[in-house]
Design an enzyme around this catalytic site. Structure first.
Site, PDB file in Angstrom:
ATOM      1  N   ASP A   1     -10.118   1.430  -4.656  1.00  0.00           N
ATOM      2  CA  ASP A   1      -8.840   1.566  -3.938  1.00  0.00           C
ATOM      3  C   ASP A   1      -8.904   1.039  -2.503  1.00  0.00           C
ATOM      4  O   ASP A   1      -8.513   1.753  -1.550  1.00  0.00           O
ATOM      5  CB  ASP A   1      -8.419   3.056  -3.876  1.00  0.00           C
ATOM      6  CG  ASP A   1      -8.466   3.757  -5.216  1.00  0.00           C
ATOM      7  OD1 ASP A   1      -8.154   3.125  -6.226  1.00  0.00           O
ATOM      8  OD2 ASP A   1      -8.820   4.961  -5.232  1.00  0.00           O
TER       9      ASP A   1
ATOM     10  N   GLU B   1       1.431   3.171  -9.545  1.00  0.00           N
ATOM     11  CA  GLU B   1       0.711   3.686  -8.370  1.00  0.00           C
ATOM     12  C   GLU B   1       0.279   2.501  -7.489  1.00  0.00           C
ATOM     13  O   GLU B   1       0.639   1.360  -7.767  1.00  0.00           O
ATOM     14  CB  GLU B   1      -0.497   4.526  -8.800  1.00  0.00           C
ATOM     15  CG  GLU B   1      -1.542   3.762  -9.583  1.00  0.00           C
ATOM     16  CD  GLU B   1      -2.635   4.660 -10.176  1.00  0.00           C
ATOM     17  OE1 GLU B   1      -2.589   5.883 -10.029  1.00  0.00           O
ATOM     18  OE2 GLU B   1      -3.547   4.105 -10.812  1.00  0.00           O
TER      19      GLU B   1
END
Ligand code: FUB
Length: 322
Positions: free
Chosen positions: A15, A222
């Protein structure tokens, strides 16, 4: 830099939020660990406990690991699971934003402050008021306003909210209804609060209609991110269960954004999550895959590659398996 390169080999990282501060490139990733938690749609296997930050003077240069910048035990309101973070800078201070479940197992977004981009960061006593769900993505516009994009469905809990309020039956809308949207909110002057009610990031199709909930190849799941290229606003995101990174273009930070296509095809591993950053005149895609862990979806590794645009401003799609 046409071939993807892994950031580090000694820790599992995921991420990546890439930001340029004071002419240096800083990467704020999640720090994946082995916990033995069961793998499920709730994401219990992503049970991270701290964050490191990395910096580089040049894109191909030495990577410095600045060590732990925030630990779950240093957050007064913490429960479990530190997920995808982001960072911002204003007036000589640095802000680190992180999703974390509170003591009731509800995801909130926290803020932490430092005098240096490499931390350590001191967490605020409470999560940002009115925050929920996961994956903050920070964007500073040319007028100096800062925006947070956030949200994530399934384990990210976005389906439990409508109009910024928790609802009782937290399911995704029916396939033929408009998809759940990521949220965008302008930050307060002190960067520690929302300056307004979060708004929907609406993605529309070629006819101007909002994407539908059943459109799993294009709808938001997301990893909400924003960057600006030649005066246009590029909202990019993961489609989650179809494992794509996609983007949509708009004329202002709030949208609506017109769906444009894929940036990256599926990588090895279930999740795909990225950021896009300009550094020394070139654009880069930061993302992760699970090749180094042999495909263990909760043990990811950050990598990066140059991102290229076509003349018309569209992004040249890339192969996630490369
Ligand atoms: O790293 C935990 C979660 O996995 C992130 O918050 C999501 O975006 C996905 O990458």
């Amino acid at each position: 830099m046409k071939e993807p390169k892994y950031l580090v080999e000694d820790l599992y990282t995921a991420d990546p939020a890439a930001h340029v501060f004071n002419g240096k490139l800083y990467i704020y990733p999640s720090h994946d660990i082995v916990t033995g938690m069961p793998e499920n749609d709730n994401g219990d296997h992503f049970a991270m406990r701290d964050y490191h930050v990395y910096s580089m003077e040049e894109i191909d240069g030495k990577v410095t690991d600045h060590g732990v910048i925030l630990d779950v035990d240093d957050v007064p309101w913490s429960g479990r699971q530190m997920w995808a973070p982001a960072a911002a800078s204003k007036d000589g201070k640095y802000y680190f934003y992180f999703p974390l479940k509170d003591k009731n197992d509800i995801f909130r977004i926290g803020a932490a402050v430092s005098d240096k981009p490499e931390g350590p960061f001191i967490a605020e006593k409470n999560p940002i008021m009115g925050s929920y769900s996961i994956d903050p993505g920070m964007f500073e516009d040319e007028d100096g306003e800062h925006y947070m994009y956030f949200g994530g469905i399934w384990g990210g809990q976005l389906q439990r909210y409508r109009d910024n309020k928790a609802i009782e039956l937290g399911a995704e809308p029916a396939d033929e209804d408009p998809a759940l949207c990521a949220k965008v909110v302008r930050m307060s002057d002190d960067m520690l609060e929302f300056a307004e009610e979060p708004k929907d990031v609406v993605i529309v199709d070629e006819d101007g209609n909002p994407l539908k909930s059943g459109d799993h190849d294009r709808r938001f799941f997301e990893a909400a991110k924003m960057h600006k290229y030649k005066g246009k606003y590029y909202f990019s995101y993961s489609t989650g269960n179809t494992h794509l990174l996609c983007y949509a273009i708009g004329d202002n930070p709030y949208g609506p954004f017109k769906y444009m296509g894929e940036i990256l095809s599926p990588v090895v591993g279930w999740t795909t999550h990225h950021s896009i950053c300009e550094f020394k005149g070139k654009w880069y895609l930061f993302y992760h895959d699970c090749k180094p862990s042999g495909g263990k979806t909760w043990l990811r590794s950050v990598k990066f590659v140059e991102l290229e645009y076509n003349e018309d401003g569209t992004i040249k799609p890339m192969d996630g398996m490369a």
